[in-house]
Enzyme design. Sequence first.
Site, PDB file in Angstrom:
ATOM      1  NE  ARG A  20      -4.272  -1.426   0.170  1.00 28.57           N
ATOM      2  CZ  ARG A  20      -4.344  -2.550  -0.543  1.00 28.57           C
ATOM      3  NH1 ARG A  20      -3.332  -2.903  -1.315  1.00 28.57           N
ATOM      4  NH2 ARG A  20      -5.416  -3.310  -0.484  1.00 28.57           N
ATOM      5  CG  HIS A  40      -3.073  -0.987  -6.777  1.00 26.02           C
ATOM      6  ND1 HIS A  40      -3.478  -0.300  -5.650  1.00 26.02           N
ATOM      7  CD2 HIS A  40      -2.978  -2.289  -6.408  1.00 26.02           C
ATOM      8  CE1 HIS A  40      -3.632  -1.174  -4.654  1.00 26.02           C
ATOM      9  NE2 HIS A  40      -3.342  -2.378  -5.087  1.00 26.02           N
ATOM     10  CD  GLU A  84      -3.078   3.065  -5.504  1.00 28.71           C
ATOM     11  OE1 GLU A  84      -2.157   2.611  -4.800  1.00 28.71           O
ATOM     12  OE2 GLU A  84      -4.055   2.413  -5.869  1.00 28.71           O
TER      13      GLU A  84
HETATM   14  C1  GLV Z   1      -4.757  -5.371  -3.618  1.00 32.64           C
HETATM   15  O1  GLV Z   1      -4.041  -4.423  -3.500  1.00 32.64           O
HETATM   16  C2  GLV Z   1      -5.248  -6.154  -2.518  1.00 32.64           C
HETATM   17  O2  GLV Z   1      -5.070  -5.799  -1.346  1.00 32.64           O
HETATM   18  O3  GLV Z   1      -5.861  -7.191  -2.808  1.00 32.64           O
END
Ligand code: GLV
Length: 310
Positions: free
Chosen positions: A228, A275, A257
């Site tokens: 993250r 991402h 983001e």
């Molecule tokens: C994606 O970032 C997730 O946490 O599945």
Amino acid sequence: MAKIVVTRWIPDDAVKLLAEAGDVVVSPADRPLTPDELHEFVAGADAVVGMLHDRLDGALADAAGPGLKVVANVAVGYDNVDVPALAARGIVVTNTPGVLTDATADLAFGLLLAVTRRLGEGERLLRSRTPWSFHLGFLLGSGLQGKTLGIVGYGQIGRAVAKRAEAFGMEIVHSGRSNRGSVPFEELLARSDVVSLHCPLTPETRHLIDAAALRAMKPGAYLVNTTRGPVVDEAALADALEAGEIAGAALDVFEKEPEVEPRLLGRDDVVLSPHLGSATVETRTAMAVLAARNVVAVLAGRTPLTEVKP
Ligand code: GLV
Ligand code: GLV
């Protein structure tokens, strides 16, 4: 009929499963809903299938009303979910662990290769039609064999990255909460040639990679982030790269983001992806189907497969 609200497009297999348990309403907007839109959209829902860009909290539960029984986050990370607030209202929370482990580890390793072998720079060079020729000193990267990979957060994804790194001849060190063989975070930073982040975002890991951590890394080291964005202080990372404190960074996730720190966008020693950790057809289908199974289970009065407890 139960009302099942899905905040954004999900694969058909998952919609079909959900449709056996109730009326499914999928947001037609091709973007994240604003908090107000989200609250309006979930009114009267028995189940909410949400995305990592949705804030799934007490206010959402109150907007849904007293019928809400389950919130299924289509992600393994659940920093966007206020689990205690939902649990206090008797609402079950689920996530999607396991099914995205290999896809995310693959992407992390892809980014590791891209940044250490300067693939982004090479791509940009060719696409800009810059003249070039094979040269023994041209666009040299950093080899992996015998180098040390530091894995921060040694859960399922961290271990899957370790497996890949071992196949490339790397040594592994890891840090994390209560793992056998983990080393202290400071030691990991001091020893690693590449640091790859696989811890969840929590109050403790927010800005774990800050100016001090970046200074504690080796001067020739690389940072890879597929967990993250807020685990890394992006401004501090840009400062560290400008000062030559580390050699490069590869980022799949961002602090705010979808925005990216503008100073990182301009740098050749930074590899960026939007991402994509779990972004394969197989994995995204498996994630959505797992979320749907969890919803179906809770609506039928059964225990879901992958519940998040407060
Ligand atoms: C994606 O970032 C997730 O946490 O599945
Ligand atoms: C490189 O392309 C080589 O042939 O060594």
